[in-house]
Design a protein around this motif. Sequence first.
Motif, PDB file in Angstrom:
ATOM      1  N   LEU B 177      -7.193  -2.478  26.778  1.00 32.46           N
ATOM      2  CA  LEU B 177      -5.970  -3.010  26.171  1.00 32.46           C
ATOM      3  C   LEU B 177      -4.818  -2.016  26.316  1.00 32.46           C
ATOM      4  CD1 LEU B 177      -7.557  -4.664  22.997  1.00 32.46           C
ATOM      5  CD2 LEU B 177      -6.457  -5.871  24.915  1.00 32.46           C
ATOM      6  N   VAL B 178      -5.116  -0.740  26.104  1.00 33.25           N
ATOM      7  CA  VAL B 178      -4.060   0.276  26.245  1.00 33.25           C
ATOM      8  C   VAL B 178      -3.556   0.316  27.686  1.00 33.25           C
ATOM      9  CG1 VAL B 178      -3.573   2.763  26.147  1.00 33.25           C
ATOM     10  CG2 VAL B 178      -4.854   1.663  24.288  1.00 33.25           C
ATOM     11  N   ALA B 179      -4.479   0.214  28.645  1.00 35.03           N
ATOM     12  CA  ALA B 179      -4.084   0.228  30.065  1.00 35.03           C
ATOM     13  C   ALA B 179      -3.156  -0.941  30.397  1.00 35.03           C
ATOM     14  CB  ALA B 179      -5.323   0.186  30.953  1.00 35.03           C
ATOM     15  N   GLY B 181      -0.956  -2.002  28.351  1.00 38.93           N
ATOM     16  CA  GLY B 181       0.318  -1.790  27.681  1.00 38.93           C
ATOM     17  C   GLY B 181       0.312  -2.044  26.188  1.00 38.93           C
ATOM     18  N   HIS B 182      -0.851  -2.406  25.631  1.00 39.49           N
ATOM     19  CA  HIS B 182      -0.903  -2.652  24.187  1.00 39.49           C
ATOM     20  C   HIS B 182      -0.876  -1.329  23.427  1.00 39.49           C
ATOM     21  CE1 HIS B 182      -1.673  -6.979  24.507  1.00 39.49           C
ATOM     22  NE2 HIS B 182      -2.369  -6.669  25.589  1.00 39.49           N
ATOM     23  N   ARG B 183      -0.142  -1.309  22.318  1.00 38.28           N
ATOM     24  CA  ARG B 183      -0.051  -0.108  21.475  1.00 38.28           C
ATOM     25  C   ARG B 183      -0.450  -0.415  20.033  1.00 38.28           C
ATOM     26  NH1 ARG B 183      -0.315   1.544  25.553  1.00 38.28           N
ATOM     27  NH2 ARG B 183       0.996   2.904  26.811  1.00 38.28           N
ATOM     28  N   ARG B 184      -0.253  -1.640  19.639  1.00 40.26           N
ATOM     29  CA  ARG B 184      -0.589  -2.048  18.264  1.00 40.26           C
ATOM     30  C   ARG B 184      -1.802  -2.983  18.362  1.00 40.26           C
ATOM     31  NH1 ARG B 184       1.160  -1.802  13.141  1.00 40.26           N
ATOM     32  NH2 ARG B 184       1.018  -3.705  11.888  1.00 40.26           N
ATOM     33  N   ILE B 185      -2.980  -2.370  18.139  1.00 44.27           N
ATOM     34  CA  ILE B 185      -4.244  -3.060  18.397  1.00 44.27           C
ATOM     35  C   ILE B 185      -5.045  -3.177  17.100  1.00 44.27           C
ATOM     36  CG2 ILE B 185      -6.423  -2.962  19.680  1.00 44.27           C
ATOM     37  CD1 ILE B 185      -4.888  -1.244  21.796  1.00 44.27           C
ATOM     38  N   ALA B 186      -5.422  -4.400  16.752  1.00 45.72           N
ATOM     39  CA  ALA B 186      -6.251  -4.634  15.564  1.00 45.72           C
ATOM     40  C   ALA B 186      -7.727  -4.660  15.956  1.00 45.72           C
ATOM     41  CB  ALA B 186      -5.865  -5.960  14.911  1.00 45.72           C
ATOM     42  N   VAL B 187      -8.571  -4.419  14.990  1.00 43.98           N
ATOM     43  CA  VAL B 187     -10.014  -4.567  15.210  1.00 43.98           C
ATOM     44  C   VAL B 187     -10.602  -5.350  14.040  1.00 43.98           C
ATOM     45  CG1 VAL B 187     -10.290  -2.440  16.553  1.00 43.98           C
ATOM     46  CG2 VAL B 187     -10.545  -2.371  14.061  1.00 43.98           C
ATOM     47  N   PRO B 244      -0.085  -7.274  15.360  1.00 46.86           N
ATOM     48  CA  PRO B 244      -0.680  -6.580  16.504  1.00 46.86           C
ATOM     49  C   PRO B 244      -0.475  -7.446  17.757  1.00 46.86           C
ATOM     50  CG  PRO B 244      -2.379  -7.665  15.221  1.00 46.86           C
ATOM     51  CD  PRO B 244      -1.092  -7.854  14.462  1.00 46.86           C
ATOM     52  N   THR B 245      -0.509  -6.807  18.907  1.00 46.94           N
ATOM     53  CA  THR B 245      -0.409  -7.589  20.155  1.00 46.94           C
ATOM     54  C   THR B 245      -1.789  -7.862  20.728  1.00 46.94           C
ATOM     55  OG1 THR B 245      -0.247  -5.593  21.526  1.00 46.94           O
ATOM     56  CG2 THR B 245       1.827  -6.539  20.696  1.00 46.94           C
ATOM     57  N   ALA B 246      -2.810  -7.253  20.115  1.00 45.70           N
ATOM     58  CA  ALA B 246      -4.172  -7.412  20.651  1.00 45.70           C
ATOM     59  C   ALA B 246      -5.189  -7.171  19.550  1.00 45.70           C
ATOM     60  CB  ALA B 246      -4.409  -6.430  21.792  1.00 45.70           C
ATOM     61  N   ILE B 247      -6.411  -7.678  19.773  1.00 43.14           N
ATOM     62  CA  ILE B 247      -7.505  -7.459  18.816  1.00 43.14           C
ATOM     63  C   ILE B 247      -8.827  -7.325  19.568  1.00 43.14           C
ATOM     64  CG2 ILE B 247      -7.962  -9.932  18.438  1.00 43.14           C
ATOM     65  CD1 ILE B 247      -8.441  -9.195  15.425  1.00 43.14           C
ATOM     66  N   GLY B 340      -4.386 -10.565  28.236  1.00 43.67           N
ATOM     67  CA  GLY B 340      -3.259 -10.271  29.113  1.00 43.67           C
ATOM     68  C   GLY B 340      -2.392  -9.130  28.590  1.00 43.67           C
ATOM     69  N   ILE B 341      -1.288  -8.908  29.287  1.00 46.81           N
ATOM     70  CA  ILE B 341      -0.352  -7.861  28.862  1.00 46.81           C
ATOM     71  C   ILE B 341       0.435  -8.337  27.642  1.00 46.81           C
ATOM     72  CG2 ILE B 341      -0.135  -6.874  31.184  1.00 46.81           C
ATOM     73  CD1 ILE B 341       2.509  -8.455  31.456  1.00 46.81           C
ATOM     74  N   PRO B 342       0.988  -7.380  26.854  1.00 49.04           N
ATOM     75  CA  PRO B 342       1.747  -7.807  25.667  1.00 49.04           C
ATOM     76  C   PRO B 342       2.992  -8.591  26.076  1.00 49.04           C
ATOM     77  CG  PRO B 342       1.649  -5.378  25.833  1.00 49.04           C
ATOM     78  CD  PRO B 342       0.965  -5.921  27.039  1.00 49.04           C
ATOM     79  N   ARG B 343       3.338  -9.542  25.248  1.00 49.09           N
ATOM     80  CA  ARG B 343       4.536 -10.359  25.543  1.00 49.09           C
ATOM     81  C   ARG B 343       5.786  -9.521  25.445  1.00 49.09           C
ATOM     82  NH1 ARG B 343       5.511 -16.331  23.707  1.00 49.09           N
ATOM     83  NH2 ARG B 343       6.120 -16.530  25.869  1.00 49.09           N
TER      84      ARG B 343
END
Lengths: 343, 343
Positions: B177-179, B181-187, B244-247, B340-343
């Motif tokens: 996810l970081v690769a 471009g995500h920076r705000r990632i939930a788990v 977050p932009t990803a989880i 995908g990449i963050p919007r």
Amino acid sequence: MVGIRRVAQHLNLSIGTVSRALNGRPDVNEETRRRVLEAAGALGYAPNQAGRALRRGSTGVVGFMMQTGSEITGDGDTFFMSVFDGVQAVFSRHNLDLVVLLCSSREDPDDYLRRTVARGFADALIISATRREDSRIAYLAERGIPFIALGRSETDAGHPWIDLDFEGLARTGIDRLVAKGHRRIAVSAPADDANLGFVFLDSARTALEGHGLVLPPELVLRSPPNEIGGYQMARQVVAMEERPTAIVLVNETTAIGFYRGLRDAGLEPGRDIAVIGFRESPQAKFLSPPLTCFRIDLHALGEGLAEALLATMPGFQERYPLGTVRRIWPMSLITGESDGIPR
Amino acid sequence: MVGIRRVAQHLNLSIGTVSRALNGRPDVNEETRRRVLEAAGALGYAPNQAGRALRRGSTGVVGFMMQTGSEITGDGDTFFMSVFDGVQAVFSRHNLDLVVLLCSSREDPDDYLRRTVARGFADALIISATRREDSRIAYLAERGIPFIALGRSETDAGHPWIDLDFEGLARTGIDRLVAKGHRRIAVSAPADDANLGFVFLDSARTALEGHGLVLPPELVLRSPPNEIGGYQMARQVVAMEERPTAIVLVNETTAIGFYRGLRDAGLEPGRDIAVIGFRESPQAKFLSPPLTCFRIDLHALGEGLAEALLATMPGFQERYPLGTVRRIWPMSLITGESDGIPR
């Protein structure tokens, strides 16, 4: 043969105390255990192995025998776990534990059952995957072991059973397809001698005859109860010179493979071949077009099984005065978009 | 306390014969049974209840303890049944039967285990749903009962375990996810004290720190292990001021509800929120867009559990000289279109 009752009378102890002593329970004092063992030896006590663990309180365990194997449960199981949950909900009121007896498809179910009974760790049993002639039923009945069958059988030992409404499934499915104009309707059936296959095929034939139609042998498609089985049935249908315009499936997982098999041949489920599936399983919920199929309350089915079983168990039957339960479990139609009119 | 060995020596019989006589097996002649019971009484024999049924051949049964309940298995179970299939494949070589011990989520697992051990019908146990501190482990180890845990724990009794690679899941998911471009990632994390939650969260934090990122408390979403839990997590995410932009999800069934929850709020999984799921379950295969997740060979995992357990059992360890197995089970990434990449 001297039984536990005679030993208890001789020592003026309760049967329960003698049983606990003989079974090595920790809640018997050493002196009592010594007296019981001595008397048992002197009197020539012989335990009734089959009956020994099958009375109330002696194990507190009920076994649920189900068939497994990579063909059946290789992708998991969404049917039985839901049933177990209902069974447990009832058993938990009585401090009974449900254990699942996994009979591999590589093994003979009769042998498996005999071994389980010899191991004697359950008070009662629930059996499933009933066959047309099922010798497990007579075996358990002869030994007085409380049991219930999930599924009917031609073998009748006056025992309780609950079965799904395969007649209703066949009749509702066929009637619906005929009303939409289908005349050449295929049905699926299990590859083995599961009784549900006979019930379903008989009912499908009767339903078709009611509309002046027949079920030709080539439109009875047999398959293992999994996705690959469904895929193979689709390939068979696709390869037919005179294809059916519709099919009723009797297993929940086959619908998924059937969809894929049609699509791989360039056919669209619902449009090119109408499909009525069996149960609205968690996987089936994701099919597109939505599958016309049947909803079953599996939790309630599990509760029903447990209560009907308790009605046969000496320690519980007064609380569950249900007699010998023989019940067809209802399924309700969920209309999807997979069973359109014939092209 | 006089044990079975002393009784056998006194009568010049094998321990096996004495055991069979005391346990009421039918394959002991009446005269022998009489002598054994008399001697047992005279010598003051006291059975070792906990150990009694936990030696080779005494029951031929291995129990697999799993947690159930409508929250967990209400829609079935596609994980454990596949594992069982692998366990059985190994056990069938040795005439061992696998029975499943269903511990309801309404019950304390420690109480359940103690009752199961007291009932003494299994030679060995496989436990699952290991907690951070899990007193079942010490309980079994103290009694010398062969067992293996599916899942690590902080409680260490020098026992064998196999666990899924939750570190790998966290690291692979976060790195990916970081690769992108995500920076705000939930788990996600389990709502209870399952050890996997601790391992996963620790690993996710470490992976994020490796990229100079943090895991703020509000981005740790706890949920029950089912579809509704996933749905609720999606609603939480949707309601956040700074989403977050990803989880990365740590349970397989939550992905399904998470997709639905996003869609009900007009968000598209993969496009608006990147999702990396846990296991490629039969249900997850039907998600659209295809879920990026992890594949686990559950059949092989079951075989591994069985072999590692046999390595601890007196009658089998020479055939399975594996020592004390402590193994992280691999999972391989399946790239879908949900991350995908963050919007």
